[in-house]
Design an enzyme around this catalytic site. Structure first.
Site, PDB file in Angstrom:
ATOM      1  N   LYS A  39      15.849  22.958 -10.507  1.00 14.28           N
ATOM      2  CA  LYS A  39      15.253  21.642 -10.746  1.00 14.28           C
ATOM      3  C   LYS A  39      16.159  20.662 -11.488  1.00 14.28           C
ATOM      4  O   LYS A  39      16.908  21.018 -12.372  1.00 14.28           O
ATOM      5  CB  LYS A  39      13.964  21.811 -11.569  1.00 14.28           C
ATOM      6  CG  LYS A  39      12.828  22.464 -10.802  1.00 14.28           C
ATOM      7  CD  LYS A  39      12.129  21.486  -9.892  1.00 14.28           C
ATOM      8  CE  LYS A  39      11.436  20.425 -10.634  1.00 14.28           C
ATOM      9  NZ  LYS A  39      10.066  20.242 -10.429  1.00 14.28           N
ATOM     10  N   GLU A  95      10.016   9.228 -16.498  1.00 13.85           N
ATOM     11  CA  GLU A  95       8.602   9.553 -16.741  1.00 13.85           C
ATOM     12  C   GLU A  95       8.187   9.147 -18.153  1.00 13.85           C
ATOM     13  O   GLU A  95       7.088   8.624 -18.377  1.00 13.85           O
ATOM     14  CB  GLU A  95       8.360  11.048 -16.519  1.00 13.85           C
ATOM     15  CG  GLU A  95       8.426  11.435 -15.044  1.00 13.85           C
ATOM     16  CD  GLU A  95       8.508  12.944 -14.834  1.00 13.85           C
ATOM     17  OE1 GLU A  95       7.890  13.697 -15.597  1.00 13.85           O
ATOM     18  OE2 GLU A  95       9.207  13.359 -13.898  1.00 13.85           O
ATOM     19  N   HIS A 128       0.836  -1.218   0.000  1.00 11.37           N
ATOM     20  CA  HIS A 128       0.000   0.000   0.000  1.00 11.37           C
ATOM     21  C   HIS A 128       0.865   1.260   0.000  1.00 11.37           C
ATOM     22  O   HIS A 128       0.449   2.292   0.529  1.00 11.37           O
ATOM     23  CB  HIS A 128      -0.949   0.041   1.203  1.00 11.37           C
ATOM     24  CG  HIS A 128      -1.705  -1.233   1.426  1.00 11.37           C
ATOM     25  ND1 HIS A 128      -2.911  -1.499   0.835  1.00 11.37           N
ATOM     26  CD2 HIS A 128      -1.393  -2.335   2.159  1.00 11.37           C
ATOM     27  CE1 HIS A 128      -3.337  -2.699   1.197  1.00 11.37           C
ATOM     28  NE2 HIS A 128      -2.426  -3.239   1.998  1.00 11.37           N
ATOM     29  N   SER A 181      14.673  22.363 -15.712  1.00 11.51           N
ATOM     30  CA  SER A 181      13.425  23.087 -15.957  1.00 11.51           C
ATOM     31  C   SER A 181      13.760  24.409 -16.638  1.00 11.51           C
ATOM     32  O   SER A 181      14.790  25.024 -16.354  1.00 11.51           O
ATOM     33  CB  SER A 181      12.721  23.342 -14.618  1.00 11.51           C
ATOM     34  OG  SER A 181      11.884  24.478 -14.718  1.00 11.51           O
TER      35      SER A 181
END
Ligand code: ARG
Length: 469
Positions: A283, A290, A156, A277
């Site tokens: 960043k 992804e 979980h 970024s």
């Protein structure tokens, strides 16, 4: 250009329709398979006395030249010729004249395309399998370094029990192993040759389909001509296998994304495999992981698209099946790239062992061990042991400590009914490494059993690799 099927037509094909009907822009990808199939078909026709030796030699020479022209970029792909089959045949006739006109004897584009695409799928099956083996090997090498690296195992997405990093990686290698076995199964199931099925009903010529099948490396000719020209199960099988690979890649990518977040900080991705970024100068993003996660969308989409195309199609060949190519070519290209990128990403990750260990000290990971200890030491039912341990966890929580941080005094206070010598031993089972190493059941997480799993997988990998040398 004059169409090969133009005999019964009085009017030119409408321009718009020409474009709509043509598959040349994407099925030119199949030129090698088409030429390979035509060469063997011609060899069979000659062997059976359907064409002469001279005609056969002309055909082979012409086809070899066409292959060269395509590879040199000198071949002109004219969409009015509809598809790669007719583009090549038209060029062959232009090059060698009447001998070229005999190549299509006992053959239809229906069995021709079924053959070409089948060879293409089987070739790519092996290619993807090799890339998967490479990923599995890379992961096994990394796993071998981390059989003692503690990390929290989750259920979980909550801390559950201590495991080691190798064990976690082995879980993914097992998924990739199944993917490879699935590809092997697909290969075997679909390794049958449709050529010679002709339009849908076979041929009146004295052809030798067994010869063709053997020469092209198939197990045997396919059984039924109608099925053979309309069957696209082999394409769907490959779509499904690619989808499962995409699914497994996406799960692993998701873990890497989580592990890379500041909340986890289990891994650091090398700068060469991260991105920045355009607005936030600080960043460093895991775009690559992804994208690996996101690729599953298009791959599943391509599977579903062909399922829908095939659903409800009557026998035998229908032009709908021309829609089978672009999606698969797309999925192959993206999974091919994704597997190479995944391997590279895995090799460009640093595992932050200290952070993983620190995280093991949150969430009372060894609570189950304590309950298990009470069961064996005190011979009490597990449910009772579970309850006692629950009160110990509640005490630790209340005092803002992890269960691993409790001492003998704490345990004596919480469980006065349990003799002290047992509580002394209980402290040992709370140790995280002890907990991980205690799980020695087959398939369990201990360093010893993880190593056994790695050994099994190494052996399997060796056998798999030797199959395809
Ligand atoms: N381009 C076609 C395809 O990909 C080849 C077969 C065409 N056959 C036909 N009878 N129209 O399916």
């Amino acid at each position: 250009m004059q169409k090969l099927w133009g005999g019964r037509f009085a009017e030119k094909t409408a321009c718009l329709l020409e474009y709509f009907n043509s598959s040349l822009s994407f099925d030119k990808e199949l030129y090698q398979e088409d030429i390979q199939g035509s060469m063997i078909h011609a060899e069979m026709l000659a062997k059976q006395g359907i064409i002469t030796q001279k005609e056969y030699e002309d055909i082979i020479k012409g086809l070899a030249q066409i292959k060269q022209e395509i590879e040199d970029g000198a071949f002109s792909f004219d969409i009015s010729l509809e598809d790669i089959h007719m583009a090549i045949e038209t060029r062959l006739i232009a090059l060698i004249g009447d001998s070229g006109k005999k190549l299509h004897t006992a053959r239809s584009r229906n069995d021709q395309v079924a053959l070409d695409f089948r060879i293409y799928v089987l070739k790519n099956n092996i290619l993807i399998k090799k890339l998967l083996l490479d990923v599995a090997k890379t992961m096994l090498d990394i796993a071998q370094e981390h059989t003692e690296t503690l990390m929290p195992g989750m259920t979980h997405l909550q801390h559950a029990q201590p495991i080691n990093l190798a064990y976690h990686l082995v879980a993914y290698i097992c998924m990739f192993k199944r993917d490879i076995q699935r590809l092997n199964d697909d290969y075997k199931r679909n390794n049958y040759c449709p050529l010679g099925s002709a339009a849908l009903a076979g041929s009146p010529h004295n052809i030798d389909r067994h010869f063709v099948a053997e020469k092209l490396g198939f197990i045997a000719p396919s059984i039924n001509a109608m099925d053979s020209v309309s069957d696209r199960d082999f394409v769907l099988d490959f779509h499904y296998s690619l989808s499962m690979i995409a699914l497994h890649i996406s799960r692993l990518a998701e873990e890497l994304i989580l592990w890379n977040s500041s909340e986890f900080s289990f891994i650091t991705i090398n700068d060469s495999h991260a991105t920045g970024s355009s607005i936030m100068p600080q960043k460093k993003n895991p775009d690559i992981a992804e994208l690996l996660r996101g690729k599953s969308g298009r791959v599943f989409g391509n599977l579903v698209a062909l399922l829908v195309v095939m659903k409800g199609l009557p026998l035998a060949y229908n032009k709908d099946t021309q829609e089978d190519k672009e999606g698969l070519i797309d999925s192959i290209a993206h999974i091919n790239m994704a597997l190479k990128i995944l391997k590279s990403l895995l090799l460009n990750i640093t595992f932050n062992k200290d952070n993983m260990l620190q995280m093991c000290k949150k969430g009372h990971l060894s609570a189950t061990d304590l309950a298990d200890f009470f069961v064996s030491a005190l011979q009490i039912p597990f449910r009772e042991a579970h309850h006692i341990t629950g009160t110990i966890v509640a005490y630790a929580e209340k005092n803002h400590r992890d269960i691993t941080e409790l001492n003998l005094e704490d345990l004596c206070k919480i469980c006065p009914q349990i003799p002290q010598q047992f509580l002394q031993k209980a402290l040992k089972v709370l140790d995280l490494k002890h907990s991980m190493n205690s799980r020695q059941s087959f398939g369990g997480t201990s360093t010893k059993t993880t190593q056994e799993q790695i050994n099994i997988l190494k052996q399997w990998l060796k056998e798999e690799e030797s199959c395809h040398l």
